[in-house]
Scaffold this motif. Structure first.
Motif, PDB file in Angstrom:
ATOM      1  N   LYS A 314       5.531  11.763  -7.498  1.00  0.00           N
ATOM      2  CA  LYS A 314       5.271  13.172  -7.174  1.00  0.00           C
ATOM      3  C   LYS A 314       4.535  13.072  -5.965  1.00  0.00           C
ATOM      4  N   THR A 315       3.380  12.231  -5.903  1.00  0.00           N
ATOM      5  CA  THR A 315       2.326  12.205  -4.846  1.00  0.00           C
ATOM      6  C   THR A 315       3.275  11.779  -3.494  1.00  0.00           C
ATOM      7  N   ALA A 316       3.917  10.629  -3.970  1.00  0.00           N
ATOM      8  CA  ALA A 316       4.788   9.959  -2.897  1.00  0.00           C
ATOM      9  C   ALA A 316       5.839  10.932  -2.160  1.00  0.00           C
ATOM     10  N   ALA A 317       6.442  11.626  -3.012  1.00  0.00           N
ATOM     11  CA  ALA A 317       7.252  12.815  -2.502  1.00  0.00           C
ATOM     12  C   ALA A 317       6.600  13.832  -1.648  1.00  0.00           C
ATOM     13  N   LYS A 318       5.461  14.052  -1.893  1.00  0.00           N
ATOM     14  CA  LYS A 318       4.770  15.244  -1.052  1.00  0.00           C
ATOM     15  C   LYS A 318       4.370  14.375   0.256  1.00  0.00           C
TER      16      LYS A 318
END
Length: 695
Positions: A314-318
């Motif tokens: 999720k962090t990578a997606a953000k």
């Protein structure tokens, strides 16, 4: 007897051959079959006429005689062989049924069909044993329930109690097996079903407490090991896995131990993956993001780091959304779209991705840079409602673009004012443009325009000053040049013509210094040519290093100083050599040897060094009569470039050989015996009694 069937077609009977004289069969009539006697006598066809209606059949139809084959078949049916075979078949079937019934226990369906209120105690006990023989908990409990309904004073009560105890112990054993299979709650529930009036019931609470204690021990160890794995402490996790082997439960010591060891290996590998993923994400490139997402997707759901991997995804997606938006702001559309396509879906960011598509269209319109494009971009972002995840970001971006539109309007107004080009209009345009705040996204553009107008104003104001300064410097005298410099210094170095003014000032200052210092250089060179190096050095030294002609005179000054130094060295050497003693000669040679080979005094210095070296070698020869070591030290001070150097080295070698021979003779004398030494001592009469020499 039913008719025979065709083996090829079982549903079809084999046709019975008819007599040639028989024209048709008598139709069957309902009723009982004809008697065996009637059939055997041939008066009635088999199955055609009922025994009660024989006379009627005879009166209606003529009697038909069976054929030869049919007559033989009927006769065989009445023979003793057929009767014997039939009897044997009946006896064999009866015997088999009796044996089967004798050795077979009553099955469950029969026990289920019994009406128990009227059943005997023996029947209850027999069915209970049948139930218990199934070996399951439910059947054992049903067996106990079946016999426990008998009264306490029943004659079979002793046998029943023994069996109930046995069956209760079996239930407790099955519960313990369930516990070892990892079914703690099932095991507890099973144990609690044991009748309270049995010996096994007394062990239920103890067993349950032991199970819970063992289960808690295994569970705590397992969960603690998982926490260590999440922390990345693989060493402690492995130590905890070893502790599971000591847990007194097969589920924890075998099944869960194997599961934990697999988790450790998987966590070790996944930990390396997460470390690499973080490094890839920090790079912020399209390829690094893709590789990071691929690694995160390879972490399986059974891994203890699966949750961390999902959070990191999720962090990578953000971060990818942020990088994609930055790419859009730089007008790098292809990179932004590539990053957007690589963002993993189903990570709670699907709406953000959809909103980002709107952002892409808005950025495209804003790339024109003019007010119309920015206004169109604002209209596109206004389609995002308040419940959208990127609504706040859209509002901030619209506010930025509105500020840009306002800045463009103010800058356009300022340019219209500055169109006339005079100083007053330019100053008014600058005031108008400065109304755009420094925090405005278009401030850099506005600032550049303001700087251009300010340079035009400063150039217009300062150009007359430079013109007047150039006019003054045209006279060429030091006084006129100083006036030109003073005029040019009126221009501030930070203004548009500040660099031009500084260059003029430096050039005019250099001309003044050249006019003033040129006579000093010429005077110094005249004195040096006359041989007055001290006077030349004094004259040239009046020119300081910060003057324009210092570079021109510096080489001459260094040369003159070197020559003066060499003269001083040669003079000092001659002064020291006048005494003629060895120490002063060696010092004079050392002093003269410091004169540079490029100096004019070098030839004279070499001549003096040769003369002083021969004198020093002569003194060394004289000193050798007293001390070879002192002579060697004197000769060693003769330099290699002196003519006496080879002779000095030869004498040094000879003297060193003599010193070595003397030392060896001394050592030989010291090794003689005391008696040999006593024989050489003179007697009282003054003569030697004897003299011995070593062999």
């Amino acid at each position: 007897m039913s008719p025979k069937r065709d083996p090829r077609h079982p549903s079809k009977p084999i046709p019975v051959p008819r007599s040639r004289t028989q024209s048709r069969r008598v139709p069957q009539s309902p009723g009982p079959s004809p008697s065996y006697a009637a059939v055997a006598s041939g008066d009635v066809a088999s199955g055609d006429v009922a025994s009660g209606d024989v006379a009627s059949a005879i009166s209606k139809e003529p009697i038909k005689r069976p054929g030869l084959r049919g007559l033989m078949f009927f006769r065989w049916l009445g023979s003793w062989q057929f009767l014997l075979l039939t009897t044997l078949a009946i006896l064999t079937g009866t015997l088999a049924f009796a044996v089967t019934s004798l050795f077979r226990m009553p099955n469950l369906p029969n026990c289920r069909a019994i009406f128990w209120p009227t059943a005997s105690a023996a029947m209850r006990l027999q069915c209970a044993e049948s139930y218990a023989g199934q070996g399951s908990v439910d059947f054992l409990l049903e067996a106990i329930e079946l016999v426990e309904k008998l009264p306490d004073d029943h004659p079979l009560r002793a046998e029943i109690n023994t069996k109930v105890e046995t069956w209760s112990s079996q239930i407790l054993t099955l519960a313990d097996e369930q516990f070892h299979l990892g079914e703690l709650e099932t095991a507890i529930a099973t144990a609690q079903k044991i009748p309270p009036n049995t010996a096994a019931a007394n062990e239920v609470e103890t067993s349950i407490n032991r199970w819970k204690r063992i289960w808690d021990e295994g569970s705590e160890t397992f969960e603690e090991a998982k926490e260590k794995l999440i922390e990345g402490n693989f060493k402690d996790a492995f130590g905890l896995s070893v502790r599971l082997l000591d847990v007194s439960n097969d589920h924890w010591s075998k099944t869960k131990y194997n599961e934990l060891t697999k988790l450790i290996g998987l966590a070790r590998e996944d930990s390396r993956k997460l470390g690499k993923v973080k490094r890839l994400i920090s790079r912020g490139t399209v390829s690094s993001f893709k590789e990071a997402i691929k690694l995160l997707s390879s972490i399986k759901s059974e891994s203890v780091l699966y949750k961390d991997a999902q959070e990191l995804k999720k962090t990578a997606a953000k971060d990818m959304l942020r990088v994609a938006e930055n790419a859009l702001a730089r007008q790098e559309l292809s990179q932004a779209e590539e990053i957007l396509a690589a963002i993993p879906r189903n990570q709670g960011l699907d709406q953000e991705i959809a909103d980002f598509q709107v952002f892409t269209e808005a950025y495209r319109r804003a790339w024109s840079g003019d007010a119309l494009g920015l206004d169109a971009a604002i209209n596109r972002l206004q389609s995002l409602s308040k419940e959208r995840p990127l609504y706040d970001r859209a509002q901030a971006l619209m506010g930025r673009w509105r500020s840009e539109i306002k800045a463009l309007a103010q800058l356009d107004a300022a340019r219209q004012i500055a169109a006339q080009g005079n100083v007053s209009d330019l100053r008014s345009a600058i005031v108008q443009a400065k109304q755009v705040g420094t925090d405005n996204p278009r401030w850099d553009e506005v600032s550049d325009q303001i700087s251009q107008w300010e340079k035009r104003v400063q150039t217009t104001e300062d150009q007359p000053i430079l013109v007047r300064a150039d006019q003054l410097a045209g006279v060429g005298t030091p006084q006129a040049l100083r006036q030109a410099i003073q005029e040019a210094r009126r221009i501030n170095p930070n203004r548009a013509l500040g660099d031009d003014a500084k260059k003029r000032i430096d050039r005019w200052q250099a001309r003044i210094e050249a006019i003033e210092d040129r006579p000093l250089i010429e005077e110094a060179r005249r004195l040096a040519a006359a041989g007055d190096l001290a006077g030349a050095i004094a004259a040239a030294s009046r020119i300081s290093p910060d003057r324009s002609l210092y570079g021109e005179v510096k080489n001459d000054l260094d040369s003159w100083r070197a020559q003066e130094r060499n003269r001083t060295l040669l003079r000092d050497a001659n002064s020291r050599a006048r005494s003629g003693n060895a120490t002063d000669l060696a010092s004079a040679i050392s002093t003269a040897n410091q004169i540079s080979s490029s100096s004019a005094q070098y030839a004279n210095a070499i001549q003096q060094i040769n003369r002083w070296s021969w004198d020093l070698l002569s003194l060394a020869e004289s000193e050798s009569r007293n001390s070879l070591d002192a002579a060697i030290r004197l000769a060693a001070q003769i330099p290699s470039q002196a003519e006496a150097y080879p002779s000095a080295q030869s004498r040094i070698q000879a003297w060193q050989a003599e010193v070595q021979a003397a030392e060896q003779q001394t050592e030989l004398i010291e090794t003689e015996s005391p008696q040999d030494f006593a024989d050489t001592v003179p007697t009282v009469g003054g003569g030697l009694e004897s003299q011995q020499f070593p062999e």
